[in-house]
Design an enzyme around this catalytic site. Sequence first.
Site, PDB file in Angstrom:
ATOM      1  CB  CYS A 144     -94.098  67.224 -64.592  1.00  0.00           C
ATOM      2  SG  CYS A 144     -94.450  65.510 -64.989  1.00  0.00           S
ATOM      3  NE  ARG A 145     -86.478  65.573 -68.742  1.00  0.00           N
ATOM      4  CZ  ARG A 145     -86.337  64.401 -69.376  1.00  0.00           C
ATOM      5  NH1 ARG A 145     -87.043  63.355 -68.994  1.00  0.00           N
ATOM      6  NH2 ARG A 145     -85.489  64.283 -70.379  1.00  0.00           N
TER       7      ARG A 145
END
Length: 113
Positions: A65-66
């Site tokens: 994800c980020r």
Amino acid sequence: MSFSDVPTVSVDRVPALGDDTVLLDVREDDEWQLGHAPGALHIPLADIPARIEEIDPDAEVYVVCRQGGRSLGAVRYLMQIGYEAFQVDGGMVSWQKHGLPLVGEGDEPAKIY
């Protein structure tokens, strides 16, 4: 399952993608469009249960994800339903800092914000 129970790998240890390895990006569409790893499979976190058939159950699944929060939840879920899953430590922010390849969907150079 605690955070320490989730298998984690650094971005420089993610193996080459292929028939037995999947890089699953669980970020939202707008984040994906700005920049993502070439060859990654994009399924936003909330959509995973409805789209689980898109993830090869026989593959090792590396989830990104980020920065790591959403991927942690995705790995926990995938492990509970029988997948071999790993969290990519530091997410796409770390991916970019390590100078790993990025592609985007627009005219601008790919970048993780």
